[in-house]
Design an enzyme around this catalytic site. Sequence first.
Site, PDB file in Angstrom:
ATOM      1  N   SER A  27       0.787  -1.238   0.000  1.00 37.60           N
ATOM      2  CA  SER A  27       0.000   0.000   0.000  1.00 37.60           C
ATOM      3  C   SER A  27       0.817   1.285   0.000  1.00 37.60           C
ATOM      4  O   SER A  27       0.395   2.285  -0.585  1.00 37.60           O
ATOM      5  CB  SER A  27      -0.973   0.010   1.188  1.00 37.60           C
ATOM      6  N   ASP A 242      -2.389   5.474  11.709  1.00 33.58           N
ATOM      7  CA  ASP A 242      -2.315   4.013  11.868  1.00 33.58           C
ATOM      8  C   ASP A 242      -0.892   3.519  12.084  1.00 33.58           C
ATOM      9  O   ASP A 242      -0.667   2.349  12.384  1.00 33.58           O
ATOM     10  CB  ASP A 242      -2.948   3.300  10.675  1.00 33.58           C
ATOM     11  N   HIS A 245       1.230   3.660   7.509  1.00 31.57           N
ATOM     12  CA  HIS A 245       1.355   4.448   6.287  1.00 31.57           C
ATOM     13  C   HIS A 245       1.972   5.808   6.599  1.00 31.57           C
ATOM     14  O   HIS A 245       2.017   6.225   7.757  1.00 31.57           O
ATOM     15  CB  HIS A 245      -0.019   4.637   5.636  1.00 31.57           C
TER      16      HIS A 245
END
Length: 287
Positions: A27, A242, A245
Amino acid sequence: MAIVLLFVGDTSAQNKKFYIFLCFGQSNMEGNARIQPQDTVVDPRLQVLETVDCPNLKRAKGSWYTAVPPLARCNTGLTPADYFGRTLIAALPTDVTVGIVNVSVAGCKIELFQKDSYKDYAATAPSWMVNMINEYGGNPYGHLVEMAKLAQKSGVIKGILLHQGESNANDTLWTLKVKGIYDMLLKDLHLKAKKVPLLAGQLVNEDQGGKCAAMNHIIDKLPEVIPNAYVINSIGCPAASDKLHFTADGYRILGTRYGLQMLNLLGYKAPATTNPLPIQTTGNTGR
C-alpha cells in the site's frame, strides 16, 4: 493534451533519453495519502504508463500520460513515486523524460510477486485484495513484466523501486525473496544488474512510532544479497495515525530521498532547492 501528445509522440519509438522506472510493493508504494492540490501540478516531462483502464481518469491501459497522481490504480493516493519523479525531473537535462510504471497491491506479502508462489497466495487472500489482484489479470508480477516490456518500446529501464514489508514483518527470508524477484525481472526484461539498481524504502520508522519498524533491520540487509540495492531511510518521514502508512508529507520526503539516491547513481546533483532533509540511505556505494 497537446503537450502530453508531444511527449508521447517523442517516445513512440525507443528513446534513450526516456528513463523508465518500475515500481512495485504494497500500500505505501501504491499510494495511501490523500492527493492535495499541490500534487496535481506536474511537469509533462514526468509521465506515467497507465497499467489498468481508468475511465474516471480518462486513461487507458498501456498509454502514457502526464504523471498527475494517482500513479497506481484508478483510486489510489500519493506514492513515493510521485516525488521521486519530480526530484529527477528537477535535476536531469531538459531533454530527458521520466516514466513511472507502478504495479502495487495493498496489504500483500512479497510472495504475491513470486512466480512460484503467487497462485497459492492469491487463493487464500481476502476478497478485497483478490479484487485488486484481478485488476492485474490475477498475476501482478506478470502484469508488471507485461507493462515493462511495453514501456521498453518507448524508453530504457533505469531502475526499480520497491516499498513492501509490513505484511512480511519479521520474515528473515524477505531479502532472499526480493532477490529472487529482482533476478527474475532482470532475466524476463533482459536487463543487466549493474545498470538497473533496486531502491527499497524503509517502513514507517521508530521515531514515528512505526508498528512494523523492526522490519527495517531486515530491509537494511538487502544490499548484502543484492549488490546493486540501496535502502532509503525513512527517519523523519511523518506517519499517518495508523503508524503503518505515511502522511502526504511523509511520501513527499521519502519520494525525494528515492530520487536523490537515483540522481546520485545516474551521476547528477540535485538542485539546491530540493528538499533539504538528508538523503539518509544505507547500502554499498561506489559501484
